[in-house]
Write an enzyme that holds these catalytic residues in place. Structure first.
Site, PDB file in Angstrom:
ATOM      1  N   LYS A   1      34.617 -12.013  12.213  1.00 25.68           N
ATOM      2  CA  LYS A   1      34.550 -10.813  13.048  1.00 25.68           C
ATOM      3  C   LYS A   1      35.885 -10.071  13.031  1.00 25.68           C
ATOM      4  O   LYS A   1      35.936  -8.843  12.885  1.00 25.68           O
ATOM      5  CB  LYS A   1      34.201 -11.184  14.491  1.00 25.68           C
ATOM      6  CG  LYS A   1      32.783 -11.677  14.715  1.00 25.68           C
ATOM      7  CD  LYS A   1      32.585 -12.020  16.187  1.00 25.68           C
ATOM      8  CE  LYS A   1      31.189 -12.511  16.490  1.00 25.68           C
ATOM      9  NZ  LYS A   1      31.018 -12.844  17.932  1.00 25.68           N
TER      10      LYS A   1
ATOM     11  N   SER B   1      36.222 -13.387  19.213  1.00 29.22           N
ATOM     12  CA  SER B   1      35.705 -14.610  19.815  1.00 29.22           C
ATOM     13  C   SER B   1      34.228 -14.775  19.498  1.00 29.22           C
ATOM     14  O   SER B   1      33.522 -13.803  19.236  1.00 29.22           O
ATOM     15  CB  SER B   1      35.927 -14.560  21.333  1.00 29.22           C
ATOM     16  OG  SER B   1      35.530 -15.755  21.953  1.00 29.22           O
ATOM     17  N   ASP B   2      33.765 -16.021  19.539  1.00 22.73           N
ATOM     18  CA  ASP B   2      32.343 -16.298  19.350  1.00 22.73           C
ATOM     19  C   ASP B   2      31.959 -17.490  20.208  1.00 22.73           C
ATOM     20  O   ASP B   2      32.737 -18.453  20.325  1.00 22.73           O
ATOM     21  CB  ASP B   2      32.025 -16.594  17.882  1.00 22.73           C
ATOM     22  CG  ASP B   2      30.528 -16.718  17.647  1.00 22.73           C
ATOM     23  OD1 ASP B   2      29.814 -15.713  17.849  1.00 22.73           O
ATOM     24  OD2 ASP B   2      30.072 -17.811  17.273  1.00 22.73           O
ATOM     25  N   THR B   3      30.785 -17.421  20.812  1.00 22.23           N
ATOM     26  CA  THR B   3      30.341 -18.469  21.729  1.00 22.23           C
ATOM     27  C   THR B   3      28.927 -18.919  21.386  1.00 22.23           C
ATOM     28  O   THR B   3      28.058 -18.092  21.108  1.00 22.23           O
ATOM     29  CB  THR B   3      30.360 -17.955  23.186  1.00 22.23           C
ATOM     30  OG1 THR B   3      31.685 -17.566  23.532  1.00 22.23           O
ATOM     31  CG2 THR B   3      29.894 -19.036  24.153  1.00 22.23           C
TER      32      THR B   3
ATOM     33  N   GLY C   1      34.997 -20.116  20.117  1.00 21.34           N
ATOM     34  CA  GLY C   1      36.080 -20.034  19.147  1.00 21.34           C
ATOM     35  C   GLY C   1      36.814 -18.715  19.310  1.00 21.34           C
ATOM     36  O   GLY C   1      36.187 -17.687  19.560  1.00 21.34           O
TER      37      GLY C   1
END
Length: 212
Positions: free
Chosen positions: A64, A85-87, A122
């Site tokens: 991203k 960020s990634d969830t 992350g």
């Protein structure tokens, strides 16, 4: 935690590579000034290709950030820092991302009902000189949910753009019995770890600036 490097942050152009209002809210609460440039990266990684879900969310967050960096003019400037960020939610070896529709949202919530699941977030922070990557995980106990409770919650539309089909900071917080770990990991941006790494990024930016 950010106060000692506030003068550096005030001179840095911070970009949030996400359209998530929760992540924007968190950065605003820290007193940061930033631009929002949502990533156009197509999230097509296969979690089965990774040793654990932490590596998976870090890689997705990295992709991203890189996609946004490629579209930002002068992204190698000393003053540009991009945060992505990634969830994901995981339970019993399965990944629960954002539900595609109301039916999938019901399936997610029904499967998580009464169970303890794990949320992984992350984070990637890209400066002109380095890329910092990390992830955090938090265990969440969801209450036992009757069918009518799930259906009524889905009708609020809150679950439709949330990993795991619930938003802990909103109405969905009433569905959660217990959080064992960082609450902000569940929201989508772990505050302490992000601030800790931002401090280190600022120190290195200062060092590089003094060398130039």
């Amino acid at each position: 935690m950010l106060q000692p490097v506030r003068h550096i942050l005030d001179e840095v152009k911070i970009i949030l590579a996400s359209s998530s209002p929760r992540r924007s809210e968190i950065l605003h609460s820290l007193g940061l000034k930033f631009d929002v440039i949502p990533s156009k990266y197509e999230e097509n990684l296969n979690p089965k290709d990774f040793s654990d879900y932490g590596d998976f969310v870090m890689k997705t967050a990295y992709n991203k950030v890189i996609e946004v960096a490629e579209r930002v003019p002068d992204n190698n400037s000393l003053s540009t820092v991009i945060i992505g960020s990634d969830t994901v939610v995981s339970f019993n070896g399965k990944i629960y991302g954002k539900p595609k529709d109301k039916g999938e949202a019901f399936t997610f919530l029904n499967e998580l009902s009464g169970k303890v699941h794990t949320v992984y977030t992350g984070v990637v922070i890209k400066s002109p000189f380095e890329v910092t990557q990390f992830y955090t995980s938090t265990d969440v106990k969801m209450a036992h949910l009757e069918k009518d409770v799930i259906e009524a919650y889905i009708e609020t539309k809150e679950p439709l753009d949330k990993a795991g089909a619930y938003g802990i900071q909103g109405i969905g917080g009433s569905l959660i019995e217990k959080v064992n770990g960082d609450y902000f990991t569940v929201m989508g941006l772990p505050v302490h770890e992000t601030c800790k790494h931002l401090v280190e990024v600022c120190k290195r930016l200062k060092q590089q600036n003094e060398l130039n």
